[in-house]
Design a protein around this motif. Structure first.
Motif, PDB file in Angstrom:
ATOM      1  N   ARG A 158      -4.043   7.787  -3.185  1.00  0.00           N
ATOM      2  CA  ARG A 158      -4.799   8.699  -2.323  1.00  0.00           C
ATOM      3  C   ARG A 158      -3.930   9.733  -1.623  1.00  0.00           C
ATOM      4  O   ARG A 158      -4.431  10.745  -1.140  1.00  0.00           O
ATOM      5  CB  ARG A 158      -5.581   7.913  -1.283  1.00  0.00           C
ATOM      6  CG  ARG A 158      -4.728   7.073  -0.334  1.00  0.00           C
ATOM      7  CD  ARG A 158      -5.602   6.267   0.591  1.00  0.00           C
ATOM      8  NE  ARG A 158      -4.822   5.490   1.568  1.00  0.00           N
ATOM      9  CZ  ARG A 158      -5.370   4.639   2.429  1.00  0.00           C
ATOM     10  NH1 ARG A 158      -6.686   4.450   2.432  1.00  0.00           N
ATOM     11  NH2 ARG A 158      -4.610   3.981   3.280  1.00  0.00           N
TER      12      ARG A 158
ATOM     13  N   SER B 226      -4.860   2.876  -2.133  1.00  0.00           N
ATOM     14  CA  SER B 226      -6.005   2.294  -1.444  1.00  0.00           C
ATOM     15  C   SER B 226      -6.215   0.856  -1.890  1.00  0.00           C
ATOM     16  O   SER B 226      -5.525   0.343  -2.786  1.00  0.00           O
ATOM     17  CB  SER B 226      -7.263   3.119  -1.731  1.00  0.00           C
ATOM     18  OG  SER B 226      -7.666   2.950  -3.080  1.00  0.00           O
TER      19      SER B 226
ATOM     20  N   ARG C 277       0.805  -1.224   0.000  1.00  0.00           N
ATOM     21  CA  ARG C 277       0.000   0.000   0.000  1.00  0.00           C
ATOM     22  C   ARG C 277       0.837   1.273   0.000  1.00  0.00           C
ATOM     23  O   ARG C 277       0.280   2.360   0.153  1.00  0.00           O
ATOM     24  CB  ARG C 277      -0.923  -0.010   1.228  1.00  0.00           C
ATOM     25  CG  ARG C 277      -1.894  -1.177   1.271  1.00  0.00           C
ATOM     26  CD  ARG C 277      -2.923  -1.066   0.150  1.00  0.00           C
ATOM     27  NE  ARG C 277      -3.787  -2.223   0.095  1.00  0.00           N
ATOM     28  CZ  ARG C 277      -4.866  -2.392   0.857  1.00  0.00           C
ATOM     29  NH1 ARG C 277      -5.193  -1.462   1.732  1.00  0.00           N
ATOM     30  NH2 ARG C 277      -5.597  -3.478   0.731  1.00  0.00           N
TER      31      ARG C 277
END
Length: 530
Positions: free
Chosen positions: A202, A196, A188
């Motif tokens: 993000r 995400s 991630r």
């Protein structure tokens, strides 16, 4: 079970396989038994596993080539000039049908927004740039250049309350986008980007100083700042554009990566040829002594070293004292007895150098997406048909990259600026108009205009444009943007002013052209009042 009979092998099949021409797999591309493919065993990896470990080195090599290799620098400059140019700008086309408004409103809205954008983007005070170094079109050119060399363009949308327009753009060096504390990539968090579960970028982590900066008196290189991709209501904060070629890719790779090796080899080969030519020019002639190795060996072995030294001293004194005899102003050099003049054979550069360089440059041009003639500026073997065909192919690629870059980098910045203009009341929406944020893309819909395609044959190109408009295949606005990179609305406003300034009884060239066209087709003749 039914046994399938074996197909008898033809005579010589074994020899053919041994020679490397026959395989054992249905697809030759997957066969390891063929000599030409036996050592070609690349592995299948995740796209980020291919890019991220090698990205820094590929970027450094691409930067070095652009700094020091003329072909690389020229190729990059040509694409930036052709795709972005000096005045990359939006041609607003609000979707008035989706908004439920009139075309008249759309025309007025377009003119007002574009006028305010010009004042903001072309301000020589560079207030749109957070660093106040460039106006907006030049920032777009710098960002596109970074994308070509490093594979991605990065920008931050800042808010500066002290400026007339608070929205500003800050271009960011891609080297600063990295994992905090240079940590390893994770599922991630890869390449400094938070991802995400759905694969959405993000947030971005930016190092606050370059680790290789000369001024190492701060701790900025070891501080990171996390910036969300956008605010809660969708205003963009980070602009990140790159070519996504596979699912799961988070960072870009240099557009020069496939041709770095050839650029490097061509540069080295050209340098060696140039050095050889310089050496040949410097060492044009030499003097050969009659005393060979055998004589010198005999002199020293018999204790005759003094004889050899006396011989060399006499030769040196002769050439030092003898100024030569002049005949008609030209000097005739006298040689020591039995000495001869030898000439260096100037066979470099090699006779095949030009052909070899052309072949290499064609490969490099293909990798850059331009023609050999454009890269090498060699038009000696080009006629109208070949130049036209090359322009169409190259322009198609440039148009696609211009559209992609405008949508991925320029349009979000334009949308953020337009949001400020509407919310601050500088641009007023009509009563009953749909909510701005709900129809944000419809209000800010635009086509971005850069340099025109230009003309190979101006007369033929203009005639073809007129035919496309006459047949309904294009519009005057599209043709003005495509061929000359100008705004049709600005052109018509200027033409109206010029017609008004023409002396009475004199036709403007535009009116005269239409008058000739109508007269040729048997239509009514135009008068100056028309």
């Amino acid at each position: 079970m039914t046994r399938v009979p074996l197909v008898p092998r033809k005579k010589g099949a074994a020899r053919a396989r041994d020679a490397g021409f026959a395989g054992t797999e249905p697809y030759v591309a997957a066969d390891t038994g063929i000599d030409t493919m036996s050592g070609f065993l690349p592995s299948n990896r995740a796209v980020d596993s291919e890019i991220l470990p090698n990205r820094d080195r590929a970027t450094a090599r691409a930067r070095d080539l652009v700094r020091n290799n003329g072909w690389a620098a020229g190729g990059i400059a040509k694409e930036v000039d052709s795709v972005i140019g000096a005045n990359f700008r939006p041609l607003l086309k609000p979707d008035w049908r989706a908004l439920g408004l009139s075309s008249e409103w759309a025309r007025e809205f377009k003119e007002e927004v574009e006028a305010r954008w010009r004042s903001y983007a072309e301000d020589p005070r560079c207030l749109a740039d957070t660093t106040r170094a460039q106006p907006v079109p030049q920032m777009f050119g710098t960002a596109y250049r970074t994308y070509l060399i490093e594979g991605e363009a990065l920008g931050l949308l800042n808010w500066r309350p002290s400026r007339p327009t608070k929205t500003t753009l800050r271009l960011v060096d891609p080297d600063l986008l990295s994992n905090p504390m240079d940590g390893p990539d994770q599922a991630r968090l890869r390449g400094g980007i938070e991802i995400s579960r759905d694969g959405v970028a993000r947030a971005y982590h930016f190092r606050q100083g370059h680790p290789e900066a000369l001024w190492a008196d701060t701790t900025d290189p070891w501080r990171w700042k996390r910036i969300a991709r956008e605010t809660r209501h969708g205003r963009p904060q980070v602009l990140h554009f790159f070519d996504k070629t596979r699912d799961g890719q988070t960072r870009g790779i240099s557009r020069l990566a496939p041709i770095v090796e050839r650029l490097r080899m061509e540069d080295h080969y050209s340098r060696v040829e140039l050095q050889a030519a310089v050496i040949n020019a410097v060492l044009a002639a030499f003097i050969k002594s009659p005393m060979g190795p055998e004589v010198i060996d005999e002199l020293f072995s018999d204790g005759g070293g003094e004889g050899f030294l006396n011989f060399q001293s006499a030769r040196q004194k002769f050439y030092g004292d003898n100024g030569g005899v002049k005949v008609g102003g030209a000097r005739v050099q006298a040689l020591y007895p039995n000495d001869e003049i030898g000439m260096v054979q100037t066979a470099r550069p090699a006779a095949q150098y030009a052909d070899f360089e052309s072949a290499v440059l064609r490969n490099i041009a293909s990798g850059l997406g331009i023609s050999y003639e454009q890269l090498a500026s060699d038009w000696t073997k080009t006629n109208y048909s070949s130049a036209r065909a090359a322009m169409i192919e190259i322009w198609r690629g440039w148009s696609a990259r211009r559209t992609a870059f405008a949508r991925g980098f320029c349009q979000p910045f334009f949308m953020a600026w337009l949001e400020e203009q509407v919310l601050d009341g500088h641009i007023v929406l009509p009563a009953g108009a749909p909510d701005f944020h709900a129809f944000w893309p419809a209000y800010s819909r635009a086509k971005w205009i850069g340099p025109g395609k230009g003309f190979v044959d101006p007369v033929k190109e203009a005639q073809a444009a007129a035919m496309r408009v006459a047949l309904g295949l294009s519009t005057l606005e599209e043709e003005a943007a495509e061929l000359t990179g100008t705004d049709y609305g600005d052109n018509m406003a200027q033409i109206r002013a010029e017609i008004a300034d023409m002396p009475e009884g004199t036709l403007h060239p535009m009116q005269e052209s239409f008058a000739k066209l109508l007269g040729h087709n048997g239509g009514p003749q135009m008068t100056p009042e028309d």
